[in-house]
Motif scaffolding. Sequence first.
Motif, short mmCIF file in Angstrom:
data_model
loop_
_atom_site.label_atom_id
_atom_site.label_comp_id
_atom_site.label_asym_id
_atom_site.label_seq_id
_atom_site.Cartn_x
_atom_site.Cartn_y
_atom_site.Cartn_z
N TYR A 74 0.78 -1.31 0.02
CA TYR A 74 0.12 0.04 -0.06
C TYR A 74 0.88 1.35 -0.11
N ALA A 75 0.60 2.14 -0.88
CA ALA A 75 1.33 3.66 -0.75
C ALA A 75 0.30 4.39 0.00
N ILE A 76 0.94 5.27 1.05
CA ILE A 76 0.17 5.92 1.87
C ILE A 76 0.41 7.50 1.60
N TYR A 77 -0.32 8.14 0.82
CA TYR A 77 0.23 9.33 0.15
C TYR A 77 -0.42 10.53 1.15
N GLU A 78 0.39 11.56 1.11
CA GLU A 78 -0.10 12.92 1.57
C GLU A 78 -0.24 14.19 0.76
N PRO A 79 -1.32 13.99 -0.12
CA PRO A 79 -1.38 14.93 -1.16
C PRO A 79 -1.57 16.59 -0.75
N HIS A 80 -1.92 16.74 0.44
CA HIS A 80 -2.35 18.27 0.59
C HIS A 80 -1.38 19.06 1.35
N GLN A 81 0.03 18.47 1.35
CA GLN A 81 1.00 19.12 1.93
C GLN A 81 2.16 19.23 0.54
N PHE A 82 3.04 20.33 0.20
CA PHE A 82 3.69 20.46 -0.68
C PHE A 82 4.59 19.32 -0.98
N GLN A 83 5.19 18.47 0.12
CA GLN A 83 5.98 17.58 0.01
C GLN A 83 5.32 16.35 -0.68
N GLY A 102 5.95 9.42 7.11
CA GLY A 102 5.51 10.68 6.54
C GLY A 102 5.78 11.77 7.35
N MET A 103 4.91 12.97 7.32
CA MET A 103 5.01 14.37 7.91
C MET A 103 4.50 14.12 9.18
N GLY A 104 4.02 13.13 9.65
CA GLY A 104 3.42 13.38 11.30
C GLY A 104 2.40 14.63 11.61
N ILE A 105 1.71 14.81 10.32
CA ILE A 105 0.58 15.99 10.60
C ILE A 105 -0.62 15.22 11.04
N SER A 106 -0.94 14.03 10.60
CA SER A 106 -2.12 13.21 11.15
C SER A 106 -1.44 11.85 11.36
N SER A 107 -2.42 11.08 12.01
CA SER A 107 -1.73 9.84 12.72
C SER A 107 -1.72 8.60 11.68
N ILE A 108 -0.49 8.60 11.00
CA ILE A 108 -0.38 7.36 10.14
C ILE A 108 -0.55 5.88 10.86
N ARG A 109 -0.39 5.97 12.30
CA ARG A 109 -0.63 4.53 12.82
C ARG A 109 -2.00 4.14 12.66
N ALA A 110 -3.08 5.20 12.88
CA ALA A 110 -4.53 4.92 12.80
C ALA A 110 -4.89 4.32 11.11
N VAL A 111 -4.20 4.73 10.27
CA VAL A 111 -4.30 4.45 8.88
C VAL A 111 -3.71 3.02 8.61
N VAL A 112 -2.68 2.69 9.26
CA VAL A 112 -2.03 1.49 9.40
C VAL A 112 -3.00 0.30 9.85
N ALA A 113 -3.47 0.81 11.04
CA ALA A 113 -4.24 -0.21 11.79
C ALA A 113 -5.62 -0.37 11.06
N HIS A 126 15.34 7.38 5.13
CA HIS A 126 16.47 8.13 5.73
C HIS A 126 15.63 8.90 6.73
N THR A 127 16.33 9.83 7.57
CA THR A 127 15.54 10.54 8.66
C THR A 127 15.37 11.98 8.52
N HIS A 128 15.16 12.55 7.25
CA HIS A 128 14.61 13.65 6.94
C HIS A 128 13.23 13.91 7.47
N MET A 129 12.90 14.93 8.04
CA MET A 129 11.73 15.02 8.98
C MET A 129 10.38 14.63 8.17
N ASP A 130 10.18 14.74 6.96
CA ASP A 130 9.19 14.50 6.26
C ASP A 130 8.92 12.75 5.93
N HIS A 131 9.90 11.97 6.53
CA HIS A 131 9.82 10.76 6.52
C HIS A 131 9.74 10.11 7.86
N VAL A 132 10.03 10.64 8.68
CA VAL A 132 10.02 10.17 10.27
C VAL A 132 8.93 10.63 11.18
#
Length: 325
Positions: A74-83, A102-113, A126-132
């Motif tokens: 599954y690809a979990i996409y965040e289309p509403h933020q420019f990254q 992802g960005m940590g703006i909303s809960s990815i854990r809830a999506v995964v669950a 890698h550990t740039h903030m938009d991935h952790v």
Amino acid sequence: MVPRVRAVILRLAAAGALAGGALACAPGPDVAPESRAATAGFCSDVPRPQYADLERVEIADDWFEVYRVAPRVYAIYEPHQFQEVISYLILGDEGALLFDTGMGISSIRAVVAGLTDLPVTVLNSHTHMDHVGGNAEFERVLALDTEFTRARALGRVNADVRGEVHESALCRPLPAGVTEDSYHTPAFEIDAFVGDGDTIGLGGRTLEIIGVPGHTPDAIALLDREAGFLWTGDSFYEGPIWLFAPETDLEAYGASIARLAELVPDLTALFTAHNTPVAQPSRLLELTDAFGAILEGIAVGNRVRGGGVEFVFEGFSILLRQDQL
């Protein structure tokens, strides 16, 4: 000049012709000054046309969009933020791996669950903030043992990342409870260290870690040899590839993408970390040729504000600082 390099140069496009225009990047102080202006109008381009050909999976949280890009992937996409960051949930018979959070703006854990009941392990490209951004939501996080990784695991304070949720970086209001003043990247704990060549067994699916330093010291790719799938992180995606951060090592990047290009004959699909999720493996050959053309002085770049130079090719570009050339 080898024929394929010549073909790449002939496909050089005007900067404005590159699809999308949003720049995937590192956050906060690492963001190039021109990046905010570059996001202008990107909202009209998302979701990008490629998504119409993918199977969308309905979820409760409308901050994300989820697409099935391959069996049990599954690809979990965040289309509403420019990254336009994309994380991946990869399922086996006995466990699941979440490649980036992802960005940590909303809960990815809830999506995964909502997608699996299997135990989930997190591994970051890698550990740039938009991935952790969502790492702290999970109990088991694997990581490379580098100084860069350890520093990024401490999180990023609001002052460093608030620009990521400014209205100019968004296509819609933030989820309830998230504001420009409260947003930050939480610290996360590393459960175990992994390295190049290590494998992760999920039951019926084995994933191999490939060290690809360059974009960052801790950059990795992920390989499913049996299926021919390669997750590239930020080493390649269809869009402007940012290679100007202080931690970027161009020599290492060149060696890393050459290593990935050697895998192309055995690959069936690339899964990338920004903009669109699926790319053809041959893109890696184009990337290595394009990067070589830059280093050899064959490719001609376009100056952008903030001291950058963008080399635009068909379907992707490479963004450097002038002092790197």
